[in-house]
Design a protein around this motif. Structure first.
Motif, PDB file in Angstrom:
ATOM      1  N   ARG A 179       6.801   2.922  -7.153  1.00  0.00           N
ATOM      2  CA  ARG A 179       6.318   1.905  -6.217  1.00  0.00           C
ATOM      3  C   ARG A 179       6.072   0.543  -6.871  1.00  0.00           C
ATOM      4  O   ARG A 179       6.537  -0.489  -6.383  1.00  0.00           O
ATOM      5  CB  ARG A 179       5.030   2.406  -5.546  1.00  0.00           C
ATOM      6  CG  ARG A 179       4.428   1.462  -4.538  1.00  0.00           C
ATOM      7  CD  ARG A 179       3.259   2.105  -3.829  1.00  0.00           C
ATOM      8  NE  ARG A 179       2.150   2.377  -4.711  1.00  0.00           N
ATOM      9  CZ  ARG A 179       1.026   1.671  -4.739  1.00  0.00           C
ATOM     10  NH1 ARG A 179       0.856   0.673  -3.906  1.00  0.00           N
ATOM     11  NH2 ARG A 179       0.067   1.988  -5.573  1.00  0.00           N
ATOM     12  N   PRO A 234       0.832  -1.206   0.000  1.00  0.00           N
ATOM     13  CA  PRO A 234       0.000   0.000   0.000  1.00  0.00           C
ATOM     14  C   PRO A 234       0.871   1.263   0.000  1.00  0.00           C
ATOM     15  O   PRO A 234       1.971   1.283   0.558  1.00  0.00           O
ATOM     16  CB  PRO A 234      -0.798  -0.097   1.305  1.00  0.00           C
ATOM     17  CG  PRO A 234      -0.742  -1.528   1.696  1.00  0.00           C
ATOM     18  CD  PRO A 234       0.551  -2.071   1.156  1.00  0.00           C
ATOM     19  N   ARG A 235       0.347   2.294  -0.607  1.00  0.00           N
ATOM     20  CA  ARG A 235       1.109   3.537  -0.772  1.00  0.00           C
ATOM     21  C   ARG A 235       1.608   4.091   0.560  1.00  0.00           C
ATOM     22  O   ARG A 235       2.759   4.504   0.669  1.00  0.00           O
ATOM     23  CB  ARG A 235       0.259   4.575  -1.502  1.00  0.00           C
ATOM     24  CG  ARG A 235       1.041   5.818  -1.846  1.00  0.00           C
ATOM     25  CD  ARG A 235       0.204   6.782  -2.684  1.00  0.00           C
ATOM     26  NE  ARG A 235       0.990   7.940  -3.003  1.00  0.00           N
ATOM     27  CZ  ARG A 235       1.760   8.067  -4.073  1.00  0.00           C
ATOM     28  NH1 ARG A 235       1.843   7.083  -4.929  1.00  0.00           N
ATOM     29  NH2 ARG A 235       2.459   9.158  -4.292  1.00  0.00           N
ATOM     30  N   TYR A 236       0.764   4.111   1.595  1.00  0.00           N
ATOM     31  CA  TYR A 236       1.178   4.688   2.880  1.00  0.00           C
ATOM     32  C   TYR A 236       2.375   3.926   3.458  1.00  0.00           C
ATOM     33  O   TYR A 236       3.281   4.529   4.028  1.00  0.00           O
ATOM     34  CB  TYR A 236       0.015   4.718   3.879  1.00  0.00           C
ATOM     35  CG  TYR A 236      -0.346   3.369   4.464  1.00  0.00           C
ATOM     36  CD1 TYR A 236       0.244   2.924   5.643  1.00  0.00           C
ATOM     37  CD2 TYR A 236      -1.268   2.539   3.828  1.00  0.00           C
ATOM     38  CE1 TYR A 236      -0.073   1.682   6.164  1.00  0.00           C
ATOM     39  CE2 TYR A 236      -1.587   1.309   4.350  1.00  0.00           C
ATOM     40  CZ  TYR A 236      -0.990   0.876   5.514  1.00  0.00           C
ATOM     41  OH  TYR A 236      -1.292  -0.352   6.031  1.00  0.00           O
ATOM     42  N   LYS A 237       2.389   2.614   3.294  1.00  0.00           N
ATOM     43  CA  LYS A 237       3.498   1.809   3.808  1.00  0.00           C
ATOM     44  C   LYS A 237       4.757   2.043   2.975  1.00  0.00           C
ATOM     45  O   LYS A 237       5.860   2.158   3.508  1.00  0.00           O
ATOM     46  CB  LYS A 237       3.112   0.333   3.805  1.00  0.00           C
ATOM     47  CG  LYS A 237       4.106  -0.555   4.488  1.00  0.00           C
ATOM     48  CD  LYS A 237       3.535  -1.946   4.652  1.00  0.00           C
ATOM     49  CE  LYS A 237       4.437  -2.771   5.552  1.00  0.00           C
ATOM     50  NZ  LYS A 237       3.815  -4.036   5.919  1.00  0.00           N
ATOM     51  N   GLU A 243       5.486   4.733   1.256  1.00  0.00           N
ATOM     52  CA  GLU A 243       5.982   6.078   1.574  1.00  0.00           C
ATOM     53  C   GLU A 243       6.832   6.063   2.841  1.00  0.00           C
ATOM     54  O   GLU A 243       7.882   6.702   2.894  1.00  0.00           O
ATOM     55  CB  GLU A 243       4.819   7.055   1.734  1.00  0.00           C
ATOM     56  CG  GLU A 243       4.161   7.416   0.427  1.00  0.00           C
ATOM     57  CD  GLU A 243       2.913   8.272   0.595  1.00  0.00           C
ATOM     58  OE1 GLU A 243       2.502   8.558   1.743  1.00  0.00           O
ATOM     59  OE2 GLU A 243       2.342   8.658  -0.440  1.00  0.00           O
ATOM     60  N   GLN A 244       6.392   5.325   3.859  1.00  0.00           N
ATOM     61  CA  GLN A 244       7.170   5.238   5.091  1.00  0.00           C
ATOM     62  C   GLN A 244       8.510   4.547   4.856  1.00  0.00           C
ATOM     63  O   GLN A 244       9.531   4.930   5.431  1.00  0.00           O
ATOM     64  CB  GLN A 244       6.392   4.511   6.188  1.00  0.00           C
ATOM     65  CG  GLN A 244       7.122   4.530   7.525  1.00  0.00           C
ATOM     66  CD  GLN A 244       7.402   5.947   8.028  1.00  0.00           C
ATOM     67  OE1 GLN A 244       6.494   6.750   8.142  1.00  0.00           O
ATOM     68  NE2 GLN A 244       8.665   6.250   8.307  1.00  0.00           N
ATOM     69  N   ASP A 292       3.354   5.554  -8.960  1.00  0.00           N
ATOM     70  CA  ASP A 292       3.172   4.126  -9.188  1.00  0.00           C
ATOM     71  C   ASP A 292       4.130   3.617 -10.259  1.00  0.00           C
ATOM     72  O   ASP A 292       4.785   2.600 -10.079  1.00  0.00           O
ATOM     73  CB  ASP A 292       1.732   3.808  -9.568  1.00  0.00           C
ATOM     74  CG  ASP A 292       0.805   3.855  -8.363  1.00  0.00           C
ATOM     75  OD1 ASP A 292       1.305   3.834  -7.214  1.00  0.00           O
ATOM     76  OD2 ASP A 292      -0.419   3.910  -8.567  1.00  0.00           O
TER      77      ASP A 292
END
Length: 112
Positions: free
Chosen positions: A70, A5-8, A10-11, A37
């Motif tokens: 990503r 997932p994007r939020y993960k 990004e972290q 992406d």
């Protein structure tokens, strides 16, 4: 492995930026890091540096842009540990280009 997932993701990129070698940290003052992406022109590209390397700057150029992709990074990895490593390698590679370090020197430094 599945696409993270994007939020993960990004972290994971933030963590990679936090772990940069001290020599590269000053470069971040004039670099924008973006997560996409995929690259629309080269869908398998992992990262891209666009700008004027800090060794060639002569004034107040606009900030450099580092794009991290990503989906291709996730697709090439078997697990989260592998993904973390590949993100770090990609981030350091692109930030090093912003610092004016070419691929040969990256290999000499053990950063590629």
């Amino acid at each position: 492995m599945e696409i993270v997932p994007r939020y993960k993701f990004e972290q994971m990129v933030v963590d990679a930026l936090d772990d940069l070698p001290d020599e590269l940290v000053p470069v971040l003052d004039n670099v924008v890091v973006q997560i996409h992406d995929r690259n629309p022109d080269e869908p398998d590209l992992l990262g891209l540096y666009e700008g004027t390397p800090h060794t060639e700057r002569i004034g107040d150029e606009a900030p450099d842009v580092v794009s991290i992709y990503r989906v291709p990074l996730c697709e090439m990895c078997d697990d989260l540990d592998d993904l973390n490593e590949e993100i770090f390698v990609t981030v350091i590679h692109e930030i090093a280009h912003a610092a004016g370090i070419d691929d040969d020197r990256l290999h000499e430094l053990g950063w590629a």
